[in-house]
Design a protein around this motif. Structure first.
Motif, PDB file in Angstrom:
ATOM      1  N   GLN A 188      -6.843  -3.926  -9.943  1.00 44.93           N
ATOM      2  CA  GLN A 188      -6.191  -4.009  -8.647  1.00 44.93           C
ATOM      3  C   GLN A 188      -5.702  -5.422  -8.379  1.00 44.93           C
ATOM      4  O   GLN A 188      -4.706  -5.626  -7.683  1.00 44.93           O
ATOM      5  N   THR A 189      -6.376  -6.404  -8.948  1.00 43.23           N
ATOM      6  CA  THR A 189      -5.938  -7.799  -8.821  1.00 43.23           C
ATOM      7  C   THR A 189      -4.536  -7.970  -9.398  1.00 43.23           C
ATOM      8  O   THR A 189      -3.665  -8.601  -8.785  1.00 43.23           O
ATOM      9  N   ALA A 190      -4.304  -7.414 -10.585  1.00 44.67           N
ATOM     10  CA  ALA A 190      -2.987  -7.514 -11.211  1.00 44.67           C
ATOM     11  C   ALA A 190      -1.944  -6.752 -10.406  1.00 44.67           C
ATOM     12  O   ALA A 190      -0.812  -7.227 -10.223  1.00 44.67           O
ATOM     13  N   HIS A 191      -2.294  -5.570  -9.913  1.00 48.98           N
ATOM     14  CA  HIS A 191      -1.357  -4.790  -9.099  1.00 48.98           C
ATOM     15  C   HIS A 191      -0.938  -5.563  -7.850  1.00 48.98           C
ATOM     16  O   HIS A 191       0.241  -5.591  -7.485  1.00 48.98           O
ATOM     17  N   THR A 192      -1.904  -6.179  -7.200  1.00 45.12           N
ATOM     18  CA  THR A 192      -1.625  -6.876  -5.938  1.00 45.12           C
ATOM     19  C   THR A 192      -0.635  -8.005  -6.145  1.00 45.12           C
ATOM     20  O   THR A 192       0.335  -8.154  -5.396  1.00 45.12           O
ATOM     21  N   GLN A 193      -0.859  -8.819  -7.178  1.00 46.57           N
ATOM     22  CA  GLN A 193       0.045  -9.940  -7.409  1.00 46.57           C
ATOM     23  C   GLN A 193       1.430  -9.476  -7.841  1.00 46.57           C
ATOM     24  O   GLN A 193       2.445  -9.913  -7.297  1.00 46.57           O
ATOM     25  N   ALA A 194       1.471  -8.563  -8.811  1.00 51.89           N
ATOM     26  CA  ALA A 194       2.767  -8.114  -9.315  1.00 51.89           C
ATOM     27  C   ALA A 194       3.554  -7.377  -8.233  1.00 51.89           C
ATOM     28  O   ALA A 194       4.773  -7.541  -8.124  1.00 51.89           O
ATOM     29  N   HIS A 195       2.881  -6.573  -7.423  1.00 45.96           N
ATOM     30  CA  HIS A 195       3.559  -5.837  -6.353  1.00 45.96           C
ATOM     31  C   HIS A 195       4.207  -6.809  -5.366  1.00 45.96           C
ATOM     32  O   HIS A 195       5.346  -6.603  -4.926  1.00 45.96           O
ATOM     33  N   ALA A 196       3.492  -7.880  -5.037  1.00 42.87           N
ATOM     34  CA  ALA A 196       4.043  -8.875  -4.115  1.00 42.87           C
ATOM     35  C   ALA A 196       5.303  -9.520  -4.688  1.00 42.87           C
ATOM     36  O   ALA A 196       6.284  -9.751  -3.971  1.00 42.87           O
ATOM     37  N   ILE A 197       5.295  -9.792  -5.978  1.00 43.20           N
ATOM     38  CA  ILE A 197       6.449 -10.423  -6.620  1.00 43.20           C
ATOM     39  C   ILE A 197       7.624  -9.457  -6.687  1.00 43.20           C
ATOM     40  O   ILE A 197       8.760  -9.796  -6.331  1.00 43.20           O
ATOM     41  N   PHE A 198       7.367  -8.241  -7.128  1.00 37.33           N
ATOM     42  CA  PHE A 198       8.448  -7.262  -7.270  1.00 37.33           C
ATOM     43  C   PHE A 198       9.094  -6.935  -5.920  1.00 37.33           C
ATOM     44  O   PHE A 198      10.320  -6.793  -5.837  1.00 37.33           O
ATOM     45  N   THR A 199       8.296  -6.795  -4.889  1.00 36.20           N
ATOM     46  CA  THR A 199       8.869  -6.458  -3.581  1.00 36.20           C
ATOM     47  C   THR A 199       9.675  -7.618  -3.013  1.00 36.20           C
ATOM     48  O   THR A 199      10.659  -7.402  -2.293  1.00 36.20           O
ATOM     49  N   LYS A 200       9.301  -8.843  -3.324  1.00 38.73           N
ATOM     50  CA  LYS A 200      10.114  -9.991  -2.918  1.00 38.73           C
ATOM     51  C   LYS A 200      11.498  -9.928  -3.555  1.00 38.73           C
ATOM     52  O   LYS A 200      12.472 -10.450  -2.997  1.00 38.73           O
ATOM     53  N   LEU A 201      11.574  -9.303  -4.705  1.00 33.44           N
ATOM     54  CA  LEU A 201      12.841  -9.182  -5.420  1.00 33.44           C
ATOM     55  C   LEU A 201      13.611  -7.927  -5.017  1.00 33.44           C
ATOM     56  O   LEU A 201      14.664  -7.627  -5.585  1.00 33.44           O
ATOM     57  N   GLY A 202      13.071  -7.174  -4.066  1.00 31.16           N
ATOM     58  CA  GLY A 202      13.775  -6.004  -3.561  1.00 31.16           C
ATOM     59  C   GLY A 202      13.603  -4.743  -4.379  1.00 31.16           C
ATOM     60  O   GLY A 202      14.365  -3.789  -4.227  1.00 31.16           O
ATOM     61  N   LEU A 203      12.596  -4.727  -5.250  1.00 26.54           N
ATOM     62  CA  LEU A 203      12.382  -3.584  -6.125  1.00 26.54           C
ATOM     63  C   LEU A 203      11.395  -2.587  -5.520  1.00 26.54           C
ATOM     64  O   LEU A 203      10.496  -2.961  -4.771  1.00 26.54           O
ATOM     65  N   LYS A 204      11.551  -1.332  -5.881  1.00 25.38           N
ATOM     66  CA  LYS A 204      10.594  -0.303  -5.504  1.00 25.38           C
ATOM     67  C   LYS A 204       9.561  -0.194  -6.616  1.00 25.38           C
ATOM     68  O   LYS A 204       9.912  -0.028  -7.785  1.00 25.38           O
ATOM     69  N   VAL A 205       8.282  -0.286  -6.252  1.00 27.55           N
ATOM     70  CA  VAL A 205       7.220  -0.350  -7.251  1.00 27.55           C
ATOM     71  C   VAL A 205       6.389   0.931  -7.230  1.00 27.55           C
ATOM     72  O   VAL A 205       5.877   1.326  -6.184  1.00 27.55           O
ATOM     73  N   HIS A 206       6.256   1.553  -8.396  1.00 26.96           N
ATOM     74  CA  HIS A 206       5.323   2.659  -8.577  1.00 26.96           C
ATOM     75  C   HIS A 206       4.111   2.123  -9.335  1.00 26.96           C
ATOM     76  O   HIS A 206       4.246   1.256 -10.206  1.00 26.96           O
ATOM     77  N   GLN A 207       2.936   2.651  -9.018  1.00 27.84           N
ATOM     78  CA  GLN A 207       1.714   2.141  -9.634  1.00 27.84           C
ATOM     79  C   GLN A 207       0.935   3.255 -10.311  1.00 27.84           C
ATOM     80  O   GLN A 207       0.849   4.370  -9.802  1.00 27.84           O
ATOM     81  N   ALA A 208       0.365   2.938 -11.470  1.00 28.79           N
ATOM     82  CA  ALA A 208      -0.557   3.827 -12.165  1.00 28.79           C
ATOM     83  C   ALA A 208      -1.736   2.985 -12.640  1.00 28.79           C
ATOM     84  O   ALA A 208      -1.563   1.819 -13.004  1.00 28.79           O
TER      85      ALA A 208
END
Length: 309
Positions: A188-208
């Motif tokens: 979840q640590t990796a998801h949290t950081q990467a999600h924050a970065i991707f959303t700053k770039l305007g991307l829609k993020v799906h998680q598994a």
């Protein structure tokens, strides 16, 4: 114990077979814990310890090993258990995560076991959000708890999600708008950081949370998508180590599926770069990227968008 740890060439034999090796150890009680052998450099007796001012409570000091200074982290205290009482005969496990090397103080080291990722299960759902496990398994009727080392390290040195201004250009955000990314990781640590970065770039993020869940998501997306899935999904970003199905096997399954085979797959892991450079070619990933480097992750997205323009 150190001679039991394998070199890069021999470790690659496990890749694509959905197998892993775990180093098992105890902390302050009878419970058995483990970490992936791929992360371990050596196991040895605690060298002379130097204290550090203003250190994190779980960092007991620094040791000098082969010309470099390594922080020594009391792993028991770091995951919320009582501290380990240590002496000059105590054991440390030297590991490499995200191109940094550190040592973990443990109570004792048991052995190395070879398992299939299908034997590795996510932590129980009732464990809450604040546990320090990425997975559990059972061996000889004993539960083995696999430690979320990424979470431990992120609490000692908090992760950054800051991006330089030149990456957050309006043109970049506009070109990324509407693009989608699948992030596959058991941390979840990796998801949290990467999600924050991707959303700053305007991307829609799906998680598994593991490779099998990620593969099932991709198959379903391909079935529901008119035209090539690559028109919709910009990247698949996958960890290497995950319960049920690892990132190498996930990549192999993607390449063997006619509807998924052209996806751009990025191996995003805390394993050493030397190891993963060999693995990228073997399993067919497009790129390898070390975890927790926000600018490099954003540059990857930027470069991928430019390739498609």
């Amino acid at each position: 114990m150190s001679e039991m740890l394998k070199n890069v060439d021999s470790r690659t034999n496990l890749v694509g077979q959905n197998r892993l090796e775990l180093l098992m150890f105890k902390l302050v009680g009878r419970q058995m814990f483990a970490i992936n052998v791929f992360k371990v450099q050596e196991v040895l007796t605690l060298p002379a310890l130097t204290l550090m001012p203003h250190r994190s409570p779980s960092v007991i000091g620094v040791v000098y090993l082969r010309g470099r200074a390594l922080p020594v982290i009391d792993l028991s205290q770091a995951i919320g258990m009582r501290p380990i009482v240590y002496n000059d005969e105590s054991t440390i496990i030297v590991t490499e995560y995200n191109s940094t090397v550190q040592a973990f103080l443990v109570g004792s080291v048991d052995r190395i076991v070879n398992l299939n990722w299908e034997q590795i299960k996510p932590p129980p759902t009732g464990a809450g959000r604040h546990h320090y496990l990425t997975a559990i398994t059972q061996l000889e009727e004993q539960i083995i708890e696999i430690v979320d080392v990424e979470k431990v390290l992120s609490e000692i040195a908090p992760l950054s999600t800051e991006l330089p201004d030149h990456i957050l250009q309006d043109e970049m955000i506009a070109r990324a708008a509407g693009k989608e990314i699948l992030m596959v990781d058991d941390s979840q640590t990796a998801h949290t950081q990467a999600h924050a970065i991707f959303t700053k770039l305007g991307l829609k993020v799906h998680q598994a949370m593991d490779g099998l869940e990620g593969l099932e998501f991709l198959i379903k997306m391909a079935e529901e998508t008119d035209g090539p899935i690559t028109d919709r999904l910009l990247l698949v970003v996958t960890d290497a180590e995950m319960p049920r199905m690892d990132g190498y096997r996930l990549t192999t399954e993607i390449r063997n599926n006619p509807k998924l085979k052209d996806l751009f797959v990025v191996l995003h892991t805390s394993l050493s770069g030397a190891f993963n450079e060999a693995m990228v070619e073997k399993v067919g990933c497009n790129r390898f990227l070390s975890k927790f480097k926000p600018q490099e992750l954003a540059e990857l997205v930027r470069n991928r968008i430019e390739e498609l323009s």
